[in-house]
Each structure stands twice: as structure tokens, then as C-alpha cells.
Design an enzyme around this catalytic site. Structure first.
Site, short mmCIF file in Angstrom:
data_model
loop_
_atom_site.label_atom_id
_atom_site.label_comp_id
_atom_site.label_asym_id
_atom_site.label_seq_id
_atom_site.Cartn_x
_atom_site.Cartn_y
_atom_site.Cartn_z
CB ALA A 1 2.97 -4.63 -0.50
CB SER A 2 0.33 -8.42 -1.91
OG SER A 2 0.93 -9.03 -0.79
#
Length: 628
Positions: free
Chosen positions: A330-331
């Protein structure tokens, strides 16, 4: 009447014949004695040593002696794996008059299950009648007392003491330490292939996982021997000589058991992983994988029911999530992607992208949504990290392309094993065109590159890879190899572990590190930062990046509601961080599976509590050292 003529005897001829016969007889006797004496000389002189050895083999038996296994300590000298004396009930079949009746009585007296009795019979078939065979291992105090009162009723049955491995902190540290268990057929085959079976002649257990397996050769030690005189039936009469075994070496780990236990309890009933690592040298301070299991089950002989409960659990407690769990990053990988974009000249520190809340590839109807439905407006690379703007990274990834992304990210260690000193590690997946062609026989699509830009699609990482990738950022390019070992101790000699570094990530413009590091610090300190609320009023500075990873695709018109969907489809909450902000001494990685909430609301608060605990602990020990 005629008389027969008497032949006159030829005494000379008879004398000559007699002499010849005596000579031949004497010659035969001489030859026979010559052969006899020659054979005696060969037996007594020429082949004396050979026959003496064979004679000793019939009289002297060499009995192997198992070495004591080395102990394992944490960084402050607290013992993590020890050897404890245990009592076992052992039977000498030759001395038991009615074995079946004796077993039945013992089974009733000590509540021994049928599986244990069956295992005893299996072992008995492989042993001589006069050898002691374990019937019941790990006697409780109650069982030992109950048997001791009636021991006189069971000739040939006795209680014996020996050492077994014990892990005082149980399941809190299983996936780091691993465990020992009984040597099985596969272990024996491997030992034969490596020509090590002689050193395990008296050993019952071997390292199976974790540190216990990786450093098995150091921990095991060297076998000893004793020579005993035996009778014609092989029974011991007396001990002639003893060569004591050499104990295994002790290991000191980088782990801090207080920090390890705190991290384990912090996860509560959640599934996931927590890693705390010193980015300067790769020293692992804590490595938690949950759910876990008690390693003492294996060390002391796991039952069938216990093993099946681990195998059949839908939560996979046997999986080491820290090194084998494949999570979409993810981020949390946006810092690495930002550095790559700056290096490639795709963006500059002042490049701005308009974020209306979604991103769209030209000519394609599908919209890739930002986590903030109404968008972030105009954002630059710093804003995109601080506020975790997805649209900025959709655009950046599409402009860089999957080939550039893949080649850039493998330099941080993604898609490869980190080299940590346990065998249980996965390379996870850093996708590329070639990988997808080989895996699915399909081409790579632009939409997949867009998803890669926010750490989704086929991209998976292990928490340990994230710890290394984050360390590269805070080290400005230096890439450590994570390690659990601190030092090896043999007697009074302590040998420190070797600190390894992989090929560093070098930049054409080193100032790009500063751009990203400043953004990570603002993620915590700025009111707009996604981790600001979790770290508000902290007594130390830090930087970090939150992440919320989807585990399944969401339809274009579908709305995500964690409380209304099946637990296994809920997002994973992620956080990577470092502290202090300047000259970091700790990197933290948290992955929480299928939880309600994201990285900012679930994982970041956990990181705050861990770092608070760490710095308070360091201060406490520093004060104690000053007083001493």
C-alpha cells in the site's frame, strides 16, 4: 607229506624300508609342527594388533554421550532458551516378567494414553531387550510421586532424569527462536548427506525452525564417548574410560525480550506482524508474528491433537508473518517511489498534480479512486506523502512505467529475501512484465501500473522487506542485512556477529533523500499528516508513513464498509516509521490484517506506544548504568 619252503627274510631291505617310513613320518610331523608354529607366529605376532582389536570389540563397547545444547540469551543477558531437567519413565523389557500386564498397570496408575503405549511398542521393536526404553516422557511431579510409592511393584521400570529444551517466554518469541523437536527420517537423511550423523549418535532432538535451526551446528556441540566393558550378551559390566562431550556454544541475540513481549501483547487478538529494527546495522530488537503457538509443545513432544490444531487453524499460526507473510505494501512504499520519480526526472520537488478525488487513464472510462473522495486539490511530492495522496502516485507510476518501477524497487530489496539469519523467509513478489508473462501468460496492462503506484495489484512484500526498504531511506542509501544474532559465546570468549551491508542505493542527486525524509517527518509533525494524531505530544521526533491495503478489488460503484463485509475481505492496516527523526536508531513496521480502520487509526497508534515504550526503557537502563 611235502613241507612249504620257508622264505629267508631280507633284513637289509626291511631295515631300509623302515628307515624310509620313519623319515617320511618324521618329515610329516616336522612339517605339521612347522605349519602350526608358523600359524601361531602369524596369529600372535604378525596379526596380533588386528585380533586384539577384534577381541576388544567383543569385550568393549563405545557408548556415545550427547552434548548439552547451547543456551540462547537476549541483548541484556536474559535467557530465552534453556535446558531443563525432566523425568522420564523408562522400561527395561528383559527385567520385566510380564510386560503387557506391567504396561496395563502403569497405564491405569499414571493415566497414560493408548498413543503413548503404541509409540513405546514401536520403539521397543528397534531396541535390544536389555536397553532402557522411554515409556512416558516429561513426568509431572504428581505422576513421579504416584509411581515412587509403588515402584517396588514394577521391577525393570525406573524414573530417569535428562535435559530437555525449554522456552520460558513461550509463544511470544516462537517465530524468532523456532524450536527443537525429535529427529525424524528426513533429518537423518540430511545428516547422512552432510556426513554429520556420527555427531548425532546420542542426540534425540534437532533445531527445526528459526534461530534453533539456522545456528544448529553451533548450538549442538560435539559428541563425547565412554568405553564400557560388556559381557557376551552386551550388558554393561564397568566403565573403562570417558571422553566428555563438548557443549554447544551460547548465542546472544539482538532481541529485547521486554520489547518483544510488549509488542506481542500490543497486537492483542489481531493477526499480523510487528518488527523493530536498528537501521544502522540491521539488529532486530523485536520480531512478532501473531497468532503464534507454544514451542514447548514440540520440544517436549507434541501430541497428535495439538499438531492437528495448528495445521487446521484458519489463522495459520505456523506461518511466520514477519518473513513469510505476503502483504500488499500500500502507501508505505510511496517514499521509495517518490525518490525514484525524482531521480528519473519525472517529477521535481515543486511538480504539482491536480487531485479531484480520482485518476483516469486517457481513453479509458475506469476511474481509480483516491482515499479522500473529494480529493486533495493541487499537491506536490511532499504533500502527496504527508497526506498520502493516491492520485499523485497514480500519475507518477503511469509516467514511470512498470519497467522503471521494477528495476528501481529491487534495489531496495523488494522481490528478494533480505538475508535475515532464519531459514523461513519468502521473497514475496515485485512484479514485472516478465513475471506476469511467466505466471499468467498474459501481457502487462497500463491499469496494473497505476495500481502498482499505490503498492497494490500484484506487488506483495514481507514486513521484513519493508523494514529494510525503510532503512535504506533513513540511511540515505545504505542497505543493512537484518540479523537476530548479536554474538557467539564459547566459554569466556565472545565473538560479535558480522554486520553485513548490501549494495547501497546511490542517487545522482543526494538531495532527493532530504525531500522524502522531510515529507516523512511532516507526516508525523504536520497537522495534515496521516500519522499526526497518533504521535501528537510525543517526547521524541519521528517520521513515518501510513498505509491501508485492500485485500480485494472494489467495484466502480461499490462503497467499502468494513463493518458490513466478511472479516477476511477487510483492509490491512500498515505503518512504517523511524525515530528519532534525525539519526534514527529504530525503524518500526506494523502490519495488521483484516481490521476495521486504516494505517492512521490502527497501526500508527500501535507504533506510538511501541516507540514510547522503547525510549522510556532505554532511558531507564541508561540511568541504571549511571548509578552502577
Amino acid at each position: 607229506m611235502k613241507h612249504k619252503r620257508v622264505t629267508i627274510r631280507d633284513h637289509h631291505a626291511e631295515s631300509t624300508l623302515f628307515g624310509r617310513r620313519v623319515f617320511v613320518s618324521l618329515l610329516i610331523v616336522v612339517i605339521a609342527f612347522g605349519v602350526l608354529f608358523t600359524n601361531m607366529y602369524r596369529l600372535q605376532v604378525v596379526d596380533h594388533q588386528s585380533f586384539q582389536t577384534r577381541s576388544n570389540d567383543n569385550r568393549i563397547k563405545v557408548v556415545p554421550l550427547a552434548p548439552n545444547r547451547g543456551l540462547i540469551y537476549d541483548r541484556r543477558g536474559r535467557i530465552l532458551a534453556e535446558n531443563q531437567p525432566v523425568m522420564s519413565l523408562e522400561v527395561t523389557p528383559e527385567k520385566v516378567q510380564d510386560l503387557e500386564q506391567t504396561l496395563t498397570q502403569l497405564q491405569q496408575l499414571l493415566a497414560i494414553d493408548d498413543e503413548t503405549i503404541a509409540e513405546f511398542h514401536e520403539n521397543r521393536r528397534r531396541e535390544r531387550r536389555f536397553n532402557q526404553i522411554i515409556l512416558l516422557d516429561g513426568l509431572t511431579e504428581q505422576q513421579a510421586a504416584r509411581f515412587a510409592v509403588r515402584q517396588h511393584e514394577f521391577p525393570g521400570v525406573s524414573i530417569e532424569a535428562r535435559l530437555v529444551r525449554h522456552y520460558p517466554y513461550g509463544e511470544a518469541i516462537t517465530h524468532a527462536l523456532g524450536y527443537v523437536a525429535k529427529i525424524n527420517r528426513n533429518d537423518l537423511n540430511k545428516l547422512r548427506e552432510e556426513d554429520k550423523q556420527a555427531n548425532y549418535a546420542a542426540t534425540r532432538v534437532i533445531g527445526k525452525l528459526g534461530i534453533e535451526r539456522y545456528y544448529e551446528e553451533l548450538l549442538h556441540g560435539t559428541i563425547g564417548y565412554q568405553q564400557v566393558e560388556v559381557d557376551i550378551h552386551g550388558r554393561n559390566i564397568r566403565t573403562l574410560s570417558v571422553e566428555p562431550p563438548i557443549p554447544g556454544q551460547d548465542l546472544h541475540l539482538e532481541l529485547d525480550i521486554e520489547l518483544q513481549q510488549f509488542a506481542y501483547e500490543l497486537l492483542g487478538d489481531e493477526r499480523g506482524s510487528i518488527i523493530l529494527m536498528d537501521p544502522r546495522d540491521g539488529a532486530i530488537r523485536a520480531m512478532v508474528s501473531k497468532p503464534s503457538y507454544d514451542p514447548n509443545w514440540f520440544a517436549q513432544g507434541i501430541s497428535y491433537a495439538q499438531y492437528q490444531s495448528l495445521l487446521n487453524s484458519r489463522h495459520s499460526p505456523l506461518l511466520n508473518r514477519s518473513t513469510q507473510g505476503g502483504y500488499p505494501p500500500a502507501s508505505t512504499v510511496k517514499p521509495q517511489l517518490a525518490v525514484l520519480g525524482l531521480e528519473e526526472g519525472i517529477i521535481t520537488p515543486t511538480t504539482k498534480v491536480w487531485d479531484p478525488g480520482w485518476f483516469q487513464i486517457e481513453g479509458v472510462d475506469h476511474r481509480y479512486r483516491d482515499w479522500l473522495a473529494w480529493g486533495h486539490g493541487w499537491v506536490n511530492v511532499t504533500d502527496a506523502i504527508v497526506e498520502s495522496c493516491d492520485t499523485f502516485y497514480y500519475d507518477l507510476a503511469l509516467k514511470m512505467g512498470i519497467d522503471t518501477i521494477h528495476d528501481g524497487m529491487v534495489r531496495y530489496g523488494f522481490g528478494a529475501r533480505t538475508g535475515i539469519d532464519i531459514a523461513e523467509e519468502s521473497a514475496a513478489v515485485m512484479p514485472s512484465r516478465g513475471w506476469k508473462r511467466a505466471r499468467f501468460n498474459q501481457p502487462w496492462y497500463a491499469g496494473e501500473t497505476v495500481s502498482i503506484g499505490i503498492g497494490q495489484s500484484y506487488w506483495t512484500t514481507t514486513p521484513m522487506q519493508l523494514a529494510v526498504g525503510t532503512s535504506v531511506i533513513v540511511n540515505r542509501g545504505e542497505r543493512p542485512v537484518p540479523r537476530l544474532l548479536h554474538a557467539i559465546q564459547e566459554g569466556e570468549v565472545v565473538l560479535p556477529a558480522v554486520v553485513e551491508m548490501r549494495e547501497p542505493v546511490t542517487l545522482k542527486n543526494p538531495k532527493n533523500w532530504d525531500v522524502v525524509l522531510q515529507a516523512l517527518n511532516l507526516t508525523v509533525s504536520s497537522i495534515k499528516g496521516t500519522a499526526h494524531r497518533a504521535f501528537k505530544d510525543a517526547t521524541y521526533t519521528s517520521g513515518g508513513k501510513t498505509g491501508t491495503a485492500q485485500v480485494r478489488s472494489i467495484g466502480q460503484e461499490e462503497e467499502y464498509n468494513a463493518e458490513e463485509i466478511d472479516e477476511r475481505y477487510r483492509d490491512n492496516a500498515m505503518y512504517v516509521g523511524h525515530a528519532p527523526a534525525e539519526n534514527p536508531e529504530l525503524v518500526v513496521v506494523i502490519a495488521v490484517e483484516n481490521t476495521i480502520g486504516g494505517g492512521g487509526s490502527v497501526a500508527a497508534p500501535m507504533a506510538r506506544r511501541l516507540l514510547d515504550f522503547y525510549f522510556e526503557q532505554e532511558q531507564r537502563y541508561a540511568q541504571q548504568s549511571t548509578k552502577e
